[in-house]
Design a protein around this motif. Structure first.
Motif, PDB file in Angstrom:
ATOM      1  N   SER A 220     -15.837   0.293  -0.508  1.00  0.00           N
ATOM      2  CA  SER A 220     -14.314   0.536   0.112  1.00  0.00           C
ATOM      3  C   SER A 220     -13.704  -0.467   0.824  1.00  0.00           C
ATOM      4  CB  SER A 220     -14.911   1.741   1.187  1.00  0.00           C
ATOM      5  OG  SER A 220     -13.787   2.112   1.760  1.00  0.00           O
ATOM      6  N   ILE A 221     -14.628  -1.378   1.312  1.00  0.00           N
ATOM      7  CA  ILE A 221     -13.691  -2.561   1.904  1.00  0.00           C
ATOM      8  C   ILE A 221     -12.922  -3.358   0.980  1.00  0.00           C
ATOM      9  CG2 ILE A 221     -13.972  -4.727   3.312  1.00  0.00           C
ATOM     10  CD1 ILE A 221     -15.933  -3.089   4.882  1.00  0.00           C
ATOM     11  N   ASP A 222     -13.975  -3.498  -0.209  1.00  0.00           N
ATOM     12  CA  ASP A 222     -13.327  -4.234  -1.314  1.00  0.00           C
ATOM     13  C   ASP A 222     -12.031  -3.639  -1.880  1.00  0.00           C
ATOM     14  OD1 ASP A 222     -15.026  -6.376  -1.375  1.00  0.00           O
ATOM     15  OD2 ASP A 222     -16.510  -5.437  -2.531  1.00  0.00           O
ATOM     16  N   GLY A 223     -12.291  -2.318  -1.900  1.00  0.00           N
ATOM     17  CA  GLY A 223     -11.028  -1.428  -2.664  1.00  0.00           C
ATOM     18  C   GLY A 223      -9.747  -1.753  -1.697  1.00  0.00           C
ATOM     19  N   GLU A 224      -9.989  -1.694  -0.372  1.00  0.00           N
ATOM     20  CA  GLU A 224      -8.954  -1.726   0.689  1.00  0.00           C
ATOM     21  C   GLU A 224      -8.319  -3.100   0.717  1.00  0.00           C
ATOM     22  OE1 GLU A 224      -7.831  -0.479   5.181  1.00  0.00           O
ATOM     23  OE2 GLU A 224      -9.937  -0.065   4.270  1.00  0.00           O
ATOM     24  N   ILE A 225      -9.218  -4.134   0.487  1.00  0.00           N
ATOM     25  CA  ILE A 225      -8.554  -5.582   0.402  1.00  0.00           C
ATOM     26  C   ILE A 225      -7.849  -5.558  -0.895  1.00  0.00           C
ATOM     27  CG2 ILE A 225      -9.306  -8.038   0.194  1.00  0.00           C
ATOM     28  CD1 ILE A 225     -11.710  -7.510   1.956  1.00  0.00           C
ATOM     29  N   GLU A 226      -8.429  -5.166  -1.986  1.00  0.00           N
ATOM     30  CA  GLU A 226      -7.707  -5.281  -3.298  1.00  0.00           C
ATOM     31  C   GLU A 226      -6.131  -4.585  -3.126  1.00  0.00           C
ATOM     32  OE1 GLU A 226      -6.527  -6.535  -7.129  1.00  0.00           O
ATOM     33  OE2 GLU A 226      -7.800  -7.353  -5.523  1.00  0.00           O
ATOM     34  N   HIS A 227      -6.165  -3.536  -2.496  1.00  0.00           N
ATOM     35  CA  HIS A 227      -4.728  -2.780  -2.415  1.00  0.00           C
ATOM     36  C   HIS A 227      -4.005  -3.541  -1.683  1.00  0.00           C
ATOM     37  CE1 HIS A 227      -2.168   0.279  -1.188  1.00  0.00           C
ATOM     38  NE2 HIS A 227      -2.258  -0.062   0.064  1.00  0.00           N
ATOM     39  N   ILE A 228      -4.375  -4.148  -0.407  1.00  0.00           N
ATOM     40  CA  ILE A 228      -3.439  -4.916   0.263  1.00  0.00           C
ATOM     41  C   ILE A 228      -2.777  -6.327  -0.283  1.00  0.00           C
ATOM     42  CG2 ILE A 228      -3.501  -6.245   2.446  1.00  0.00           C
ATOM     43  CD1 ILE A 228      -5.297  -4.259   3.657  1.00  0.00           C
ATOM     44  N   ARG A 229      -4.172  -6.720  -1.041  1.00  0.00           N
ATOM     45  CA  ARG A 229      -3.551  -7.984  -1.784  1.00  0.00           C
ATOM     46  C   ARG A 229      -2.274  -7.650  -2.796  1.00  0.00           C
ATOM     47  NH1 ARG A 229      -3.866 -10.239  -6.526  1.00  0.00           N
ATOM     48  NH2 ARG A 229      -5.005  -8.449  -7.422  1.00  0.00           N
ATOM     49  N   LEU A 230      -2.623  -6.538  -3.597  1.00  0.00           N
ATOM     50  CA  LEU A 230      -1.658  -6.129  -4.674  1.00  0.00           C
ATOM     51  C   LEU A 230      -0.212  -5.825  -3.937  1.00  0.00           C
ATOM     52  CD1 LEU A 230      -3.614  -3.850  -7.028  1.00  0.00           C
ATOM     53  CD2 LEU A 230      -2.523  -6.217  -7.494  1.00  0.00           C
ATOM     54  N   ALA A 231      -0.316  -5.225  -2.750  1.00  0.00           N
ATOM     55  CA  ALA A 231       0.951  -4.756  -2.097  1.00  0.00           C
ATOM     56  C   ALA A 231       1.772  -5.961  -1.416  1.00  0.00           C
ATOM     57  CB  ALA A 231       0.578  -3.956  -0.758  1.00  0.00           C
ATOM     58  N   ILE A 232       0.920  -6.973  -0.840  1.00  0.00           N
ATOM     59  CA  ILE A 232       1.568  -8.354  -0.471  1.00  0.00           C
ATOM     60  C   ILE A 232       2.107  -8.894  -1.549  1.00  0.00           C
ATOM     61  CG2 ILE A 232       1.135 -10.326   0.435  1.00  0.00           C
ATOM     62  CD1 ILE A 232      -1.076  -9.018   2.209  1.00  0.00           C
ATOM     63  N   GLU A 233       1.550  -8.957  -2.738  1.00  0.00           N
ATOM     64  CA  GLU A 233       2.167  -9.729  -3.897  1.00  0.00           C
ATOM     65  C   GLU A 233       3.191  -9.093  -4.264  1.00  0.00           C
ATOM     66  OE1 GLU A 233       1.164 -12.832  -4.968  1.00  0.00           O
ATOM     67  OE2 GLU A 233      -0.319 -12.633  -3.434  1.00  0.00           O
ATOM     68  N   ARG A 234       3.438  -7.701  -4.158  1.00  0.00           N
ATOM     69  CA  ARG A 234       4.676  -7.034  -4.654  1.00  0.00           C
ATOM     70  C   ARG A 234       5.709  -7.013  -3.547  1.00  0.00           C
ATOM     71  NH1 ARG A 234       7.087  -2.346  -3.639  1.00  0.00           N
ATOM     72  NH2 ARG A 234       8.324  -1.370  -5.742  1.00  0.00           N
ATOM     73  N   GLU A 235       5.299  -7.222  -2.351  1.00  0.00           N
ATOM     74  CA  GLU A 235       6.303  -7.318  -1.329  1.00  0.00           C
ATOM     75  C   GLU A 235       6.986  -8.576  -1.197  1.00  0.00           C
ATOM     76  OE1 GLU A 235       7.748  -5.205   0.787  1.00  0.00           O
ATOM     77  OE2 GLU A 235       6.383  -3.503   0.407  1.00  0.00           O
ATOM     78  N   LEU A 236       6.170  -9.740  -1.652  1.00  0.00           N
ATOM     79  CA  LEU A 236       6.472 -10.904  -1.515  1.00  0.00           C
ATOM     80  C   LEU A 236       7.319 -11.483  -3.104  1.00  0.00           C
ATOM     81  CD1 LEU A 236       3.707 -12.858   0.384  1.00  0.00           C
ATOM     82  CD2 LEU A 236       5.867 -11.865   1.401  1.00  0.00           C
ATOM     83  N   SER A 237       7.207 -10.560  -3.926  1.00  0.00           N
ATOM     84  CA  SER A 237       7.891 -11.034  -5.454  1.00  0.00           C
ATOM     85  C   SER A 237       9.314 -10.957  -5.365  1.00  0.00           C
ATOM     86  CB  SER A 237       7.218 -10.236  -6.409  1.00  0.00           C
ATOM     87  OG  SER A 237       8.000  -8.888  -6.015  1.00  0.00           O
ATOM     88  N   GLU A 238       9.797 -12.069  -6.003  1.00  0.00           N
ATOM     89  CA  GLU A 238      11.209 -12.136  -6.057  1.00  0.00           C
ATOM     90  C   GLU A 238      11.968 -10.968  -6.641  1.00  0.00           C
ATOM     91  OE1 GLU A 238      12.216 -15.890  -7.985  1.00  0.00           O
ATOM     92  OE2 GLU A 238      10.785 -16.990  -6.540  1.00  0.00           O
TER      93      GLU A 238
END
Length: 80
Positions: A16-34
């Motif tokens: 569950s923690i792995d899934g949450e970390i991955e979700h946050i990683r993808l969200a951060i990448e999206r937020e920081l994308s140009e």
């Protein structure tokens, strides 16, 4: 709680923690994308989600390393 049942619980929690970390990683990448013009959620929100993962849970070394890596990645950005 029996040892077998405890192992299953811990295994589920770690996945569950792995899934949450991955979700946050993808969200951060999206937020920081140009391509992203207006953030959906602030970097401060994602930072707090990562910090919450670090407290009160037993994490594996690779999970902690990933969280610290994501925190380092976003520390260069102000709250947008």
């Amino acid at each position: 709680m029996s040892p077998t049942r405890r192992r299953k619980f811990l295994s589920h929690e770690l996945r569950s923690i792995d899934g949450e970390i991955e979700h946050i990683r993808l969200a951060i990448e999206r937020e920081l994308s140009e391509e992203q013009t207006a953030p959906v959620l602030t970097i401060a929100y994602w930072r707090q989600r990562l910090l919450n993962l670090l407290t009160g849970r037993s994490l594996l070394a690779h999970q902690r390393d990933t969280i610290f890596g994501l925190l380092k990645r976003i520390e260069q950005y102000d709250d947008i």
